[in-house]
Design a protein around this motif. Sequence first.
Motif, PDB file in Angstrom:
ATOM      1  N   UNK A  72      10.267 103.903  26.392  1.00 37.39           N
ATOM      2  CA  UNK A  72      10.586 102.935  25.340  1.00 37.39           C
ATOM      3  C   UNK A  72      11.050 103.644  24.065  1.00 37.39           C
ATOM      4  N   UNK A  73      10.309 104.678  23.658  1.00 36.90           N
ATOM      5  CA  UNK A  73      10.605 105.354  22.402  1.00 36.90           C
ATOM      6  C   UNK A  73      11.995 105.967  22.422  1.00 36.90           C
ATOM      7  N   UNK A  74      12.337 106.622  23.528  1.00 33.23           N
ATOM      8  CA  UNK A  74      13.650 107.265  23.610  1.00 33.23           C
ATOM      9  C   UNK A  74      14.755 106.213  23.679  1.00 33.23           C
ATOM     10  N   UNK A  75      14.539 105.139  24.467  1.00 33.87           N
ATOM     11  CA  UNK A  75      15.566 104.092  24.539  1.00 33.87           C
ATOM     12  C   UNK A  75      15.795 103.488  23.160  1.00 33.87           C
ATOM     13  N   UNK A  76      14.693 103.197  22.450  1.00 32.12           N
ATOM     14  CA  UNK A  76      14.828 102.609  21.118  1.00 32.12           C
ATOM     15  C   UNK A  76      15.550 103.567  20.172  1.00 32.12           C
ATOM     16  N   UNK A  77      15.202 104.863  20.254  1.00 34.08           N
ATOM     17  CA  UNK A  77      15.829 105.835  19.365  1.00 34.08           C
ATOM     18  C   UNK A  77      17.331 105.919  19.637  1.00 34.08           C
ATOM     19  N   UNK A  78      17.716 105.918  20.921  1.00 33.43           N
ATOM     20  CA  UNK A  78      19.142 105.974  21.268  1.00 33.43           C
ATOM     21  C   UNK A  78      19.843 104.710  20.781  1.00 33.43           C
ATOM     22  N   UNK A  79      19.134 103.579  20.974  1.00 33.12           N
ATOM     23  CA  UNK A  79      19.687 102.288  20.558  1.00 33.12           C
ATOM     24  C   UNK A  79      19.901 102.250  19.045  1.00 33.12           C
ATOM     25  N   UNK A  80      18.967 102.826  18.296  1.00 37.18           N
ATOM     26  CA  UNK A  80      19.036 102.751  16.833  1.00 37.18           C
ATOM     27  C   UNK A  80      19.763 103.942  16.220  1.00 37.18           C
ATOM     28  N   UNK A  81      20.294 104.829  17.062  1.00 35.14           N
ATOM     29  CA  UNK A  81      20.944 106.018  16.534  1.00 35.14           C
ATOM     30  C   UNK A  81      22.261 105.672  15.846  1.00 35.14           C
ATOM     31  N   UNK A  82      22.950 104.640  16.371  1.00 35.45           N
ATOM     32  CA  UNK A  82      24.214 104.233  15.747  1.00 35.45           C
ATOM     33  C   UNK A  82      23.937 103.187  14.680  1.00 35.45           C
ATOM     34  N   UNK A  83      24.733 103.212  13.621  1.00 33.65           N
ATOM     35  CA  UNK A  83      24.537 102.248  12.538  1.00 33.65           C
ATOM     36  C   UNK A  83      25.020 100.864  12.968  1.00 33.65           C
ATOM     37  N   UNK A  84      24.230  99.848  12.701  1.00 33.46           N
ATOM     38  CA  UNK A  84      24.674  98.464  12.887  1.00 33.46           C
ATOM     39  C   UNK A  84      23.787  97.595  12.017  1.00 33.46           C
ATOM     40  N   UNK A  85      24.265  96.379  11.667  1.00 27.58           N
ATOM     41  CA  UNK A  85      23.430  95.544  10.806  1.00 27.58           C
ATOM     42  C   UNK A  85      22.125  95.183  11.531  1.00 27.58           C
ATOM     43  N   UNK A  86      21.009  95.344  10.857  1.00 27.40           N
ATOM     44  CA  UNK A  86      19.730  95.030  11.496  1.00 27.40           C
ATOM     45  C   UNK A  86      19.026  96.266  12.017  1.00 27.40           C
ATOM     46  N   UNK A  87      19.683  97.415  11.906  1.00 32.54           N
ATOM     47  CA  UNK A  87      19.093  98.641  12.449  1.00 32.54           C
ATOM     48  C   UNK A  87      17.822  99.016  11.687  1.00 32.54           C
ATOM     49  N   UNK A  88      17.904  98.959  10.354  1.00 29.41           N
ATOM     50  CA  UNK A  88      16.754  99.337   9.526  1.00 29.41           C
ATOM     51  C   UNK A  88      15.564  98.434   9.779  1.00 29.41           C
TER      52      UNK A  88
END
Lengths: 288, 265
Positions: free
Chosen positions: A83-99
Amino acid sequence: MEALYKKANILYIPALALFALFVAYPFVDGIRIAFTNWNGFSRRFSYVGLRNFVRLFKDENVRASFWNTLLYGFGSTFFQQVLGLSLALFLDKKFPGRGITRTVVYLPVLISAVIMGYMWYYLLQYDGALNDIVALAGGEKRLWLSSAASAKSFILGVNTLQYCGISMVIYMAGLQNIAPMYYEAARIEGAGEWQVFRRVTVPLLYPAFVTSITINLIGGLKLFDIIKALTGGGPGYTTNSLATLIHSSYFASQMAGFAAANGLALFVLILAITLSLQAIFRKIEVQS
Amino acid sequence: MPRGVAAIVICAIQLVPLYITLTVALKPQTDLSSYWALPVRAAWSNFARAVESGGLIRAFANTAAITAASTALVVLLAAMAAYPLARSGSRLNKTVSSFVLSIMMVPALSLLVPLYVLLVRMRAVSTYWGITLVHVAFNLPLAIFLFTNFIKTIPRELDEAAVIDGSSIYGIYYRIILPLLKPVTVTVIILTSVAVWNDFQYSLYFLQRPSMRVVTLSISSFFATSGSDPHVAAAGAILAILPVTLLYVFLQRYFVKGMVDSALK
């Protein structure tokens, strides 16, 4: 300069005194208590040799708790990395709602685990929120925590969800430390998405894997609060970890000697696992 | 699936227990609707009853006092201990460092029985100072580790220049090193205070008098007592997590940085 620094050694004496009193002394005293049949409050007790340790190997509840401890430790570590790695990869690119997503995923890490367990209880109890969905879907309501297998899965699941934020932020930091030129070089060589991940991201994330796995594993092997809140170790003794078993054999069953032996076993278990893990990591490091 | 949708699903999953607890907390006991449904009219009285029946004011005060004292002591003792450990590589100091590191691996639980015996002997069960010292002892190793790593990044030339100017070693420590420790101190304060504030295990063992209860113990007594109103219990749980949650929302940069710093160093 070295002579001057030697004078500064006084500065660590208060800390060492505290460790001597609250860690080293209890550790030694614990070994002594583990050889007694002390009940925890009486003045009388006798030394019973290895009886408590023999019992550790024979007692069914200890055996169940031992396997549960491994299940909670390795199980949550595995799922937290996925989960942690998938989430990190998912949040690695900037997009609205990332923060916001990062904030929300990490929030449970800061909530007391025992209270988190109670909050989940509103979902898992018979009249709880989960059964409302089951009923709506036409299924039959269930007592989610009354069978060992299902209760253990929920303990594992709740712990995984609560602390996957730790692995996520570690992997996010790791990903940010990878210089873009490595990706560019790989792409120029004609590597596909998966190959880039396999050959660039994973090896360069190695230090992050080591820390995240170590932190999650130690946390999982010590699991206590969530079990107390969700099942209290039940039904029967089936969902206990060694940690909760030590607590109940001391405070509920008044077997202080046995609980102390159990404590030593937990210590040895965690030590053995951490040391072998470090050895494995070192071996991988040498190979690559 | 577009990223936005996935992000919403992820957030929803993490927020479900909070949402459910909030709806339960806001409903009166007579409201038998599903926990998913929002209350028709918010029953704020649940919060007042939680505060009253759980002795939450006392519990918050206890928790705040223990957290503040433990954190202050951890920062003080760790910042002191770290200086010689970071600067001098003598064999003695290397041994001390590895002893401190090895304590980090000792699960406090494995010491439950002898630690409890020790506290009974010291008449420290159900006292502020007893629980505080236990928290300090077990939170100190990580703090020492973080301070040591940080001090190692401060150039030794600063120390040497001060010696030439006639400063004593304690003078250097006090006037040169200490003022530079701010960033790592923030990290240590956050990690320690969250750990102590959220603690359940040690408090369960060592704070047995009801008047000494901390917040986690108060909340767990709601849930452990059969027949207590689940709505009041939920209100208590919401109040209990509110302070840390609010601090996190406003200071999250520091919280996440603290975690990452402690993990990757």
